[in-house]
Design a protein around this motif. Structure first.
Motif, PDB file in Angstrom:
ATOM      1  N   SER A 173       0.834  -1.210   0.000  1.00  0.00           N
ATOM      2  CA  SER A 173       0.000   0.000   0.000  1.00  0.00           C
ATOM      3  C   SER A 173       0.868   1.259   0.000  1.00  0.00           C
ATOM      4  CB  SER A 173      -0.920  -0.004   1.224  1.00  0.00           C
ATOM      5  OG  SER A 173      -1.668   1.190   1.297  1.00  0.00           O
ATOM      6  N   TYR A 174       1.915   1.258   0.807  1.00  0.00           N
ATOM      7  CA  TYR A 174       2.805   2.432   0.882  1.00  0.00           C
ATOM      8  C   TYR A 174       3.386   2.770  -0.485  1.00  0.00           C
ATOM      9  CZ  TYR A 174       6.775   5.380   2.071  1.00  0.00           C
ATOM     10  OH  TYR A 174       7.674   6.418   2.126  1.00  0.00           O
ATOM     11  N   PHE A 175       3.749   1.740  -1.243  1.00  0.00           N
ATOM     12  CA  PHE A 175       4.355   1.970  -2.552  1.00  0.00           C
ATOM     13  C   PHE A 175       3.318   2.038  -3.680  1.00  0.00           C
ATOM     14  CE2 PHE A 175       8.115   0.471  -0.206  1.00  0.00           C
ATOM     15  CZ  PHE A 175       8.994   1.499  -0.520  1.00  0.00           C
ATOM     16  N   LYS A 176       2.055   2.291  -3.303  1.00  0.00           N
ATOM     17  CA  LYS A 176       0.987   2.644  -4.249  1.00  0.00           C
ATOM     18  C   LYS A 176       0.655   1.526  -5.239  1.00  0.00           C
ATOM     19  CE  LYS A 176       0.955   6.766  -2.422  1.00  0.00           C
ATOM     20  NZ  LYS A 176      -0.078   7.119  -1.424  1.00  0.00           N
ATOM     21  N   ALA A 177       0.503   0.310  -4.723  1.00  0.00           N
ATOM     22  CA  ALA A 177       0.021  -0.779  -5.569  1.00  0.00           C
ATOM     23  C   ALA A 177      -1.350  -0.437  -6.134  1.00  0.00           C
ATOM     24  CB  ALA A 177      -0.053  -2.073  -4.758  1.00  0.00           C
ATOM     25  N   LYS A 178      -1.630  -0.940  -7.335  1.00  0.00           N
ATOM     26  CA  LYS A 178      -2.963  -0.746  -7.914  1.00  0.00           C
ATOM     27  C   LYS A 178      -3.991  -1.581  -7.165  1.00  0.00           C
ATOM     28  CE  LYS A 178      -3.996  -2.437 -12.079  1.00  0.00           C
ATOM     29  NZ  LYS A 178      -5.241  -3.259 -11.966  1.00  0.00           N
ATOM     30  N   SER A 179      -3.623  -2.812  -6.875  1.00  0.00           N
ATOM     31  CA  SER A 179      -4.469  -3.684  -6.075  1.00  0.00           C
ATOM     32  C   SER A 179      -3.578  -4.633  -5.282  1.00  0.00           C
ATOM     33  CB  SER A 179      -5.438  -4.488  -6.956  1.00  0.00           C
ATOM     34  OG  SER A 179      -4.739  -5.509  -7.656  1.00  0.00           O
ATOM     35  N   ILE A 180      -4.135  -5.148  -4.191  1.00  0.00           N
ATOM     36  CA  ILE A 180      -3.422  -6.117  -3.354  1.00  0.00           C
ATOM     37  C   ILE A 180      -4.331  -7.329  -3.195  1.00  0.00           C
ATOM     38  CG2 ILE A 180      -2.389  -6.575  -1.097  1.00  0.00           C
ATOM     39  CD1 ILE A 180      -2.041  -3.481  -0.833  1.00  0.00           C
ATOM     40  N   ILE A 181      -3.828  -8.486  -3.586  1.00  0.00           N
ATOM     41  CA  ILE A 181      -4.598  -9.726  -3.490  1.00  0.00           C
ATOM     42  C   ILE A 181      -3.914 -10.627  -2.470  1.00  0.00           C
ATOM     43  CG2 ILE A 181      -5.497 -11.726  -4.747  1.00  0.00           C
ATOM     44  CD1 ILE A 181      -5.136  -9.907  -7.325  1.00  0.00           C
ATOM     45  N   MET A 182      -4.606 -10.922  -1.376  1.00  0.00           N
ATOM     46  CA  MET A 182      -4.030 -11.727  -0.301  1.00  0.00           C
ATOM     47  C   MET A 182      -4.298 -13.213  -0.562  1.00  0.00           C
ATOM     48  SD  MET A 182      -4.791  -9.423   3.109  1.00  0.00           S
ATOM     49  CE  MET A 182      -6.544  -9.840   3.163  1.00  0.00           C
ATOM     50  N   VAL A 183      -3.238 -13.999  -0.481  1.00  0.00           N
ATOM     51  CA  VAL A 183      -3.305 -15.440  -0.715  1.00  0.00           C
ATOM     52  C   VAL A 183      -2.790 -16.147   0.535  1.00  0.00           C
ATOM     53  CG1 VAL A 183      -2.579 -17.331  -2.223  1.00  0.00           C
ATOM     54  CG2 VAL A 183      -2.799 -15.000  -3.158  1.00  0.00           C
ATOM     55  N   GLY A 184      -3.555 -17.095   1.066  1.00  0.00           N
ATOM     56  CA  GLY A 184      -3.091 -17.832   2.234  1.00  0.00           C
ATOM     57  C   GLY A 184      -3.069 -17.010   3.511  1.00  0.00           C
ATOM     58  N   MET A 185      -3.870 -15.970   3.574  1.00  0.00           N
ATOM     59  CA  MET A 185      -3.987 -15.164   4.791  1.00  0.00           C
ATOM     60  C   MET A 185      -5.370 -15.425   5.376  1.00  0.00           C
ATOM     61  SD  MET A 185      -1.871 -11.703   3.791  1.00  0.00           S
ATOM     62  CE  MET A 185      -2.117 -11.004   5.418  1.00  0.00           C
ATOM     63  N   ASP A 186      -5.434 -16.375   6.334  1.00  0.00           N
ATOM     64  CA  ASP A 186      -6.702 -16.975   6.737  1.00  0.00           C
ATOM     65  C   ASP A 186      -7.293 -16.430   8.032  1.00  0.00           C
ATOM     66  OD1 ASP A 186      -6.816 -18.802   4.515  1.00  0.00           O
ATOM     67  OD2 ASP A 186      -5.177 -19.886   5.464  1.00  0.00           O
ATOM     68  N   PHE A 187      -6.484 -15.918   8.936  1.00  0.00           N
ATOM     69  CA  PHE A 187      -6.972 -15.291  10.180  1.00  0.00           C
ATOM     70  C   PHE A 187      -7.838 -16.224  11.026  1.00  0.00           C
ATOM     71  CE2 PHE A 187      -6.773 -11.926   6.888  1.00  0.00           C
ATOM     72  CZ  PHE A 187      -5.722 -11.184   7.411  1.00  0.00           C
ATOM     73  N   GLY A 188      -7.668 -17.521  10.872  1.00  0.00           N
ATOM     74  CA  GLY A 188      -8.528 -18.466  11.575  1.00  0.00           C
ATOM     75  C   GLY A 188      -7.858 -19.122  12.770  1.00  0.00           C
ATOM     76  N   GLU A 189      -8.425 -20.253  13.190  1.00  0.00           N
ATOM     77  CA  GLU A 189      -7.962 -20.974  14.374  1.00  0.00           C
ATOM     78  C   GLU A 189      -6.827 -21.944  14.064  1.00  0.00           C
ATOM     79  OE1 GLU A 189      -9.129 -20.653  17.631  1.00  0.00           O
ATOM     80  OE2 GLU A 189     -10.140 -18.887  16.845  1.00  0.00           O
ATOM     81  N   ILE A 190      -6.515 -22.111  12.771  1.00  0.00           N
ATOM     82  CA  ILE A 190      -5.489 -23.074  12.366  1.00  0.00           C
ATOM     83  C   ILE A 190      -4.281 -22.335  11.796  1.00  0.00           C
ATOM     84  CG2 ILE A 190      -4.962 -25.060  10.904  1.00  0.00           C
ATOM     85  CD1 ILE A 190      -7.019 -25.610  13.089  1.00  0.00           C
ATOM     86  N   VAL A 191      -3.104 -22.761  12.225  1.00  0.00           N
ATOM     87  CA  VAL A 191      -1.839 -22.211  11.728  1.00  0.00           C
ATOM     88  C   VAL A 191      -1.332 -23.114  10.605  1.00  0.00           C
ATOM     89  CG1 VAL A 191       0.569 -21.716  12.310  1.00  0.00           C
ATOM     90  CG2 VAL A 191      -1.241 -21.176  13.943  1.00  0.00           C
ATOM     91  N   GLY A 192      -0.941 -22.520   9.490  1.00  0.00           N
ATOM     92  CA  GLY A 192      -0.429 -23.297   8.361  1.00  0.00           C
ATOM     93  C   GLY A 192       0.957 -23.856   8.625  1.00  0.00           C
ATOM     94  N   LYS A 193       1.247 -24.976   8.008  1.00  0.00           N
ATOM     95  CA  LYS A 193       2.524 -25.658   8.255  1.00  0.00           C
ATOM     96  C   LYS A 193       3.733 -24.850   7.791  1.00  0.00           C
ATOM     97  CE  LYS A 193       2.611 -28.364   3.959  1.00  0.00           C
ATOM     98  NZ  LYS A 193       2.708 -29.735   3.393  1.00  0.00           N
ATOM     99  N   TYR A 194       3.520 -23.876   6.906  1.00  0.00           N
ATOM    100  CA  TYR A 194       4.645 -23.076   6.423  1.00  0.00           C
ATOM    101  C   TYR A 194       4.971 -21.901   7.350  1.00  0.00           C
ATOM    102  CZ  TYR A 194       4.363 -25.626   2.036  1.00  0.00           C
ATOM    103  OH  TYR A 194       4.362 -26.617   1.078  1.00  0.00           O
TER     104      TYR A 194
END
Length: 262
Positions: A179-200
């Protein structure tokens, strides 16, 4: 990012998480010293040219990451985007044959993958805080030997050349950076905010697991911060492939990315 505006968030984070402001400041000073002694080159001009008016894919290390990368790979749309990996997500991208353009990390992801990616040209945005001083001392010289274009970031008042673009966890810091560097759009992948932590998310995990109380608090702050950013005036449009959608963020499917990236 207005630093005083951010520090209001930071003071709340410190109160909830119990962090030491003094140690965060000490980490910032140590990181600045490494960058200066290592003759690091400030990559901000390159990042501006790379990101401004471009579509950005931000990869978090949530449990949906592998599935969504596979969906994205079925089309060539990712080749028209800037790829930003949040820490441990770097390993997932490498396993799929991709190298991120930028890695946002506090050095607690899979360091073999992170260092390999930096050696292949990824620009590292290294974060310093009170809990990773040992990792700064362990890895910064190697990072600088692989790539002198290194960005240093902090969550307290910055000490040049270290910057503060806002954000708390690796994932939301990556969104704030785009956002700071003025992206046209930002698409979040694998950002789940849930109760499970990913193995990576951590190098010692062999599979997804339930989030600890501390991790849930961190994810809650990440959710709130992205919601705040997404509703700010002049912020880029932010999309997510995950089910849990921060306020102001638009839920899409992987096949809809091609409708955004034109």
């Amino acid at each position: 990012m207005d630093i005083e505006e951010w520090l209001k968030w930071y003071r709340r984070i410190v109160k909830v998480m119990g962090y030491s402001v003094e140690e965060d400041q000490r980490a910032t000073k140590i990181l600045a010293e490494y960058l200066i002694k290592g003759n690091a080159i400030d990559p901000c001009r390159i990042l501006d040219l790379m990101i401004r008016d471009r579509d950005v894919l931000v990869f978090g290390a949530g449990p949906s990451l592998s599935k969504d990368i596979n969906e994205i790979l079925r089309s060539s749309v990712y080749s028209d985007c800037v790829l930003i990996a949040a820490d441990g997500a770097t390993k997932a991208l490498i396993e799929k044959g991709l190298n991120p353009d930028i890695i946002v990390t506090d050095l607690d992801g899979d360091m073999n993958a992170i260092l390999k990616s930096i050696g292949r040209g990824a620009i590292p945005a290294i974060h310093g805080h009170g809990d990773n001083i040992d990792k700064l001392n362990k890895y910064m010289n190697e990072v600088l030997s692989l790539n002198r274009y290194v960005l240093g970031t902090t969550q307290v008042k910055p000490i040049p050349p270290v910057k503060n673009f806002g954000g708390f966890t690796d994932g939301d810091r990556a969104v704030f950076l785009a956002s700071y560097f003025k992206a046209k759009s930002i698409i979040m992948v694998g950002m789940d905010f849930g109760e499970i932590v990913g193995k990576y998310s951590k190098p010692y995990l062999l599979s997804d697991e339930k989030a600890s109380d501390v991790k849930r608090k961190k994810l809650n702050f990440a959710y709130e911060l992205i919601s705040w950013l997404a509703t700010k005036k002049n912020a880029p449009k932010i999309y997510t492939l995950s089910e849990i959608t921060p306020k102001g963020v638009i839920k899409i499917s992987p096949t809809q990315i091609k409708e955004i990236v034109v």
